[in-house]
Design a protein around this motif. Structure first.
Motif, PDB file in Angstrom:
ATOM      1  N   GLU A   1       0.847  -1.195   0.000  1.00 19.25           N
ATOM      2  CA  GLU A   1       0.000   0.000   0.000  1.00 19.25           C
ATOM      3  C   GLU A   1       0.878   1.239   0.000  1.00 19.25           C
ATOM      4  OE1 GLU A   1      -3.713  -0.362   2.122  1.00 19.25           O
ATOM      5  OE2 GLU A   1      -3.265   1.507   3.180  1.00 19.25           O
ATOM      6  N   GLU A   2       0.495   2.214  -0.809  1.00 19.86           N
ATOM      7  CA  GLU A   2       1.205   3.490  -0.873  1.00 19.86           C
ATOM      8  C   GLU A   2       0.179   4.619  -0.834  1.00 19.86           C
ATOM      9  OE1 GLU A   2       4.407   4.019  -0.933  1.00 19.86           O
ATOM     10  OE2 GLU A   2       5.213   2.010  -1.320  1.00 19.86           O
ATOM     11  N   TRP A   3       0.698   5.828  -0.683  1.00 23.55           N
ATOM     12  CA  TRP A   3      -0.165   7.011  -0.693  1.00 23.55           C
ATOM     13  C   TRP A   3       0.388   8.010  -1.705  1.00 23.55           C
ATOM     14  CZ3 TRP A   3      -4.575   7.356   2.380  1.00 23.55           C
ATOM     15  CH2 TRP A   3      -4.731   6.321   3.303  1.00 23.55           C
TER      16      TRP A   3
ATOM     17  N   SER B   1       0.197  11.814  -3.249  1.00 26.27           N
ATOM     18  CA  SER B   1      -0.232  13.161  -2.869  1.00 26.27           C
ATOM     19  C   SER B   1      -1.122  13.790  -3.930  1.00 26.27           C
ATOM     20  CB  SER B   1       0.999  14.047  -2.653  1.00 26.27           C
ATOM     21  OG  SER B   1       0.607  15.397  -2.448  1.00 26.27           O
TER      22      SER B   1
ATOM     23  N   SER C   1      -3.689  16.430   1.070  1.00 23.96           N
ATOM     24  CA  SER C   1      -4.358  15.135   1.211  1.00 23.96           C
ATOM     25  C   SER C   1      -3.700  14.116   0.282  1.00 23.96           C
ATOM     26  CB  SER C   1      -5.848  15.252   0.886  1.00 23.96           C
ATOM     27  OG  SER C   1      -6.044  15.590  -0.471  1.00 23.96           O
ATOM     28  N   SER C   2      -4.027  12.834   0.460  1.00 26.00           N
ATOM     29  CA  SER C   2      -3.387  11.780  -0.321  1.00 26.00           C
ATOM     30  C   SER C   2      -4.406  10.732  -0.772  1.00 26.00           C
ATOM     31  CB  SER C   2      -2.288  11.093   0.498  1.00 26.00           C
ATOM     32  OG  SER C   2      -1.274  12.010   0.870  1.00 26.00           O
TER      33      SER C   2
ATOM     34  N   ARG D   1      -5.029   6.767  -1.302  1.00 29.98           N
ATOM     35  CA  ARG D   1      -4.546   5.423  -0.956  1.00 29.98           C
ATOM     36  C   ARG D   1      -4.540   4.559  -2.208  1.00 29.98           C
ATOM     37  NH1 ARG D   1      -6.497   0.235   1.014  1.00 29.98           N
ATOM     38  NH2 ARG D   1      -8.584   0.826   0.316  1.00 29.98           N
TER      39      ARG D   1
END
Length: 324
Positions: free
Chosen positions: A58-60, A62, A67-68, A70
């Motif tokens: 899992e990454e985020w 931007s 905010s990001s 998922r």
């Protein structure tokens, strides 16, 4: 288009009737509340779930505003590089769903032809209307291109696909990427896509089929378009409104013959071919919306998924996008 019980493929009938009772269709207000309830249930059931047989992470990403987004990443267990990167966009009428719910499909795609799948948890219409979902998917596409080496994928073999609303977002993304000139898609897989808010076709008008009908379709579009509903809707919100499909990537799609999106899917295929874009397409008799997900063991569902895999396997070998 009126769909009778006898028109439904026999192997699809029971689950179609069962799920039809679970989709709230009594009123627009009740439908919207059911979308909120469904989101909570899906988050609880699927969110954060790994898929056995795949390397999951899992990454985020931007958004640039603090905010990001998922994202879920799925890879073969063995180390690979220079393979296709697939942005898979989940369905749910733009109003519900999480990326983890399509992990059976991710496993099948990766087993068919090595690839890396990036699946965004984009903003849903019950939280933010257009263009939030498309903006999220576009940012994730650019992130994939920028991080291609780290992901082990080729930046000239980025693909996109999705079911239903995810299919609509796939087509919108292909148009947006083409028009902005920022990333070229090599292949698109919009399955029974949700493309046209106008609902003018025979299959979209007065459709009473299982799972998704004319009422739920209208309410779904109203949620997604927000203040744009029944106004001057841009092609990136409802890509069935586009007039120019030139220079879009080759495509594969399929659709059932009794569902609301039948005619707009056929029209999209026709428009792509007229623009010189290669398309693999099949229509399945007696199939309602999302039949391959709802009744995956039915012969007709297996045939549809096999068709998708055959086209994807060909694309993984033959389709590459020109660099920009």
């Amino acid at each position: 288009m009126k769909a009778t019980r006898k028109m439904v493929n026999k192997q699809l009938r029971f689950k179609g009737m069962l799920l039809d009772k679970l989709v709230t269709k009594s009123s627009e207000k009740a439908f919207i509340q059911s979308m909120h309830n469904s989101k909570k249930q899906m988050d609880k059931r699927f969110k954060g779930r790994d898929k056995e047989g795949l390397a999951c992470s899992e990454e985020w990403v931007s958004r640039g505003d603090g905010s990001s987004i998922r994202i879920r990443i799925y890879k073969p267990l063995r180390r690979v590089k220079n393979i296709p990167g697939v942005l898979w966009i989940h369905g749910g009428g733009y109003a519900q769903g999480v990326p983890e719910m399509s992990d059976d499909l991710y496993k099948r795609l990766i087993d068919t032809s090595d690839c890396v799948i990036v699946a965004p948890d984009y903003r849903l219409s019950i939280d933010a209307p257009y263009p939030a979902a498309l903006d999220d998917c576009y940012k994730v596409l650019l992130w994939m291109k920028a991080h291609a080496k780290e992901l082990g994928i080729r930046d000239d073999q980025l693909m996109a696909g999705g079911e239903s609303a995810g299919g609509g977002l796939t087509v919108a993304l292909a148009l947006l990427a083409r028009d902005r000139g920022t990333a070229n898609l090599a292949f698109q897989m919009p399955l029974y896509p949700m493309l046209d808010d106008r609902m003018l076709s025979e299959s979209a008008r007065d459709n009473n089929a299982y799972v998704w009908n004319s009422d739920t379709n209208r309410w779904g579009w109203k949620l997604y378009l927000g203040e744009l509903f029944n106004k001057d809707v841009p092609i990136y919100a409802a890509p069935g409104r586009a007039a120019d499909y030139r220079n879009l990537p080759p495509a594969v799609t399929f659709v059932g013959d009794i569902e609301p999106f039948r005619d707009e899917t056929i029209q999209y295929v026709t428009d792509l071919k007229a623009a010189g874009v290669p398309v693999d397409f099949r229509m399945y008799k007696g199939a309602y919306h999302g039949f391959d997900i709802i009744s995956p063991k039915a012969d007709i569902s297996k045939a549809a998924r096999d068709f998708l895999m055959e086209s994807f396997k060909y694309a993984a070998v033959h389709y590459f996008a020109p660099q920009r």
